[in-house]
Design a protein around this motif. Structure first.
Motif, short mmCIF file in Angstrom:
data_model
loop_
_atom_site.label_atom_id
_atom_site.label_comp_id
_atom_site.label_asym_id
_atom_site.label_seq_id
_atom_site.Cartn_x
_atom_site.Cartn_y
_atom_site.Cartn_z
N ALA A 96 0.83 -1.20 0.00
CA ALA A 96 0.00 0.00 0.00
C ALA A 96 0.87 1.26 0.00
O ALA A 96 0.52 2.26 -0.65
CB ALA A 96 -0.93 0.00 1.21
N ASN A 97 2.00 1.23 0.72
CA ASN A 97 2.91 2.37 0.69
C ASN A 97 3.49 2.60 -0.70
O ASN A 97 3.65 3.75 -1.13
CB ASN A 97 4.06 2.16 1.68
N LEU A 98 3.81 1.53 -1.40
CA LEU A 98 4.31 1.65 -2.76
C LEU A 98 3.26 2.32 -3.65
O LEU A 98 3.58 3.25 -4.42
CB LEU A 98 4.66 0.27 -3.32
N LEU A 99 2.02 1.89 -3.53
CA LEU A 99 0.95 2.47 -4.34
C LEU A 99 0.69 3.93 -3.96
O LEU A 99 0.40 4.76 -4.82
CB LEU A 99 -0.33 1.64 -4.17
N LEU A 100 0.81 4.24 -2.66
CA LEU A 100 0.64 5.62 -2.23
C LEU A 100 1.76 6.50 -2.79
O LEU A 100 1.52 7.65 -3.20
CB LEU A 100 0.64 5.70 -0.70
N GLY A 101 2.97 5.96 -2.84
CA GLY A 101 4.07 6.70 -3.44
C GLY A 101 3.83 6.99 -4.91
O GLY A 101 4.12 8.09 -5.41
N VAL A 102 3.27 6.01 -5.62
CA VAL A 102 2.92 6.21 -7.03
C VAL A 102 1.86 7.29 -7.17
O VAL A 102 1.92 8.15 -8.07
CB VAL A 102 2.44 4.89 -7.66
N LEU A 103 0.87 7.29 -6.26
CA LEU A 103 -0.17 8.32 -6.28
C LEU A 103 0.41 9.71 -6.06
O LEU A 103 0.07 10.66 -6.77
CB LEU A 103 -1.22 8.02 -5.21
N PHE A 104 1.32 9.83 -5.11
CA PHE A 104 1.96 11.12 -4.85
C PHE A 104 2.79 11.57 -6.06
O PHE A 104 2.85 12.76 -6.38
CB PHE A 104 2.84 11.06 -3.61
N TRP A 105 3.43 10.61 -6.71
CA TRP A 105 4.21 10.93 -7.91
C TRP A 105 3.29 11.49 -8.99
O TRP A 105 3.61 12.50 -9.63
CB TRP A 105 4.89 9.66 -8.41
N TRP A 106 2.15 10.85 -9.20
CA TRP A 106 1.17 11.30 -10.19
C TRP A 106 0.68 12.70 -9.85
O TRP A 106 0.57 13.57 -10.72
CB TRP A 106 0.01 10.31 -10.25
N LEU A 107 0.36 12.93 -8.56
CA LEU A 107 -0.12 14.25 -8.13
C LEU A 107 0.94 15.33 -8.36
O LEU A 107 0.62 16.45 -8.76
CB LEU A 107 -0.50 14.22 -6.66
#
Length: 208
Positions: A96-107
């Motif tokens: 989930a942390n990996l996916l959250l990092g990807v979300l922050f990258w997109w943002l």
């Protein structure tokens, strides 16, 4: 975009780092707790069996934030029958942390924060998002390692037989020493920085 982890001693980024770490750590433990409850288990130990972010912070896990974008919170005792379910509970939070990092990258790129701006709000948002990317990626990479007190350790202990589990329990304290050496020594930091660069490049390839 990819910040140098060895710049972590710079006080001008302290606010960004602390905010990013708190977001990653609280999210990490919340996912653990949610998965545990969904699978019919319950929390024991810290905070009387409840989930309280302030009670989850571990002083040593927080202190290593001075050396890099990683850390840990207090051990989450899990009461749940079945090895498979326990492994899911321990494994789902780093993912989930990996996916959250990807979300922050997109943002970060969606909001065009890579452009220079002197606005204090833009500077704050850019700093928090940059370090949130780094911290969440590193939270994933560090916590999958099979070393105490990281999630990978509990996945390993859950997967092995009772005999091996008892043996592993005797060496937990040495695992903590290895983790500290990995996180604060120059060779360990170089290794983790290499892992981060590899992970970050994989995400960049995904977006581009």
């Amino acid at each position: 975009m990819i910040l140098q982890m060895l710049e972590y001693f710079h006080t001008d980024t302290l606010l960004f780092r602390v905010i990013a770490f708190v977001i990653a750590a609280v999210f990490h433990d919340a996912v653990h707790a949610a998965a545990l409850r969904m699978l019919g288990g319950r929390l024991t130990g810290v905070a009387g069996g409840g989930f309280q972010p302030s009670a989850r912070m571990d002083p040593l896990g927080l202190a290593v934030l001075l050396f890099g974008p990683y850390g840990w919170t207090r051990k989450m005792d899990v009461e749940l029958p079945g090895k498979g379910k326990k492994i899911v509970v321990y494994a789902v939070a780093p993912i989930a942390n990996l996916l959250l990092g990807v979300l922050f990258w997109w943002l970060y790129f969606k909001l065009h924060l890579e452009a220079d701006s002197v606005s204090p709000w833009i500077v704050l948002a850019r700093g928090v998002l940059q370090y949130s990317i780094i911290v969440n990626f590193m939270y994933f990479l560090v916590h999958i390692l099979p070393l105490y007190p990281l999630d990978g350790w509990y996945i390993l202990k859950t997967a092995v037989s009772d005999k091996w589990r008892d043996l592993l329990s005797k060496y937990e304290k040495y695992g903590l020493i290895l983790v500290l050496v990995l996180l604060i020594s120059p060779p360990g930091q170089s290794f983790l920085e290499w892992l981060y660069q590899y992970c970050a490049q994989a995400v960049m390839n995904f977006f581009y």
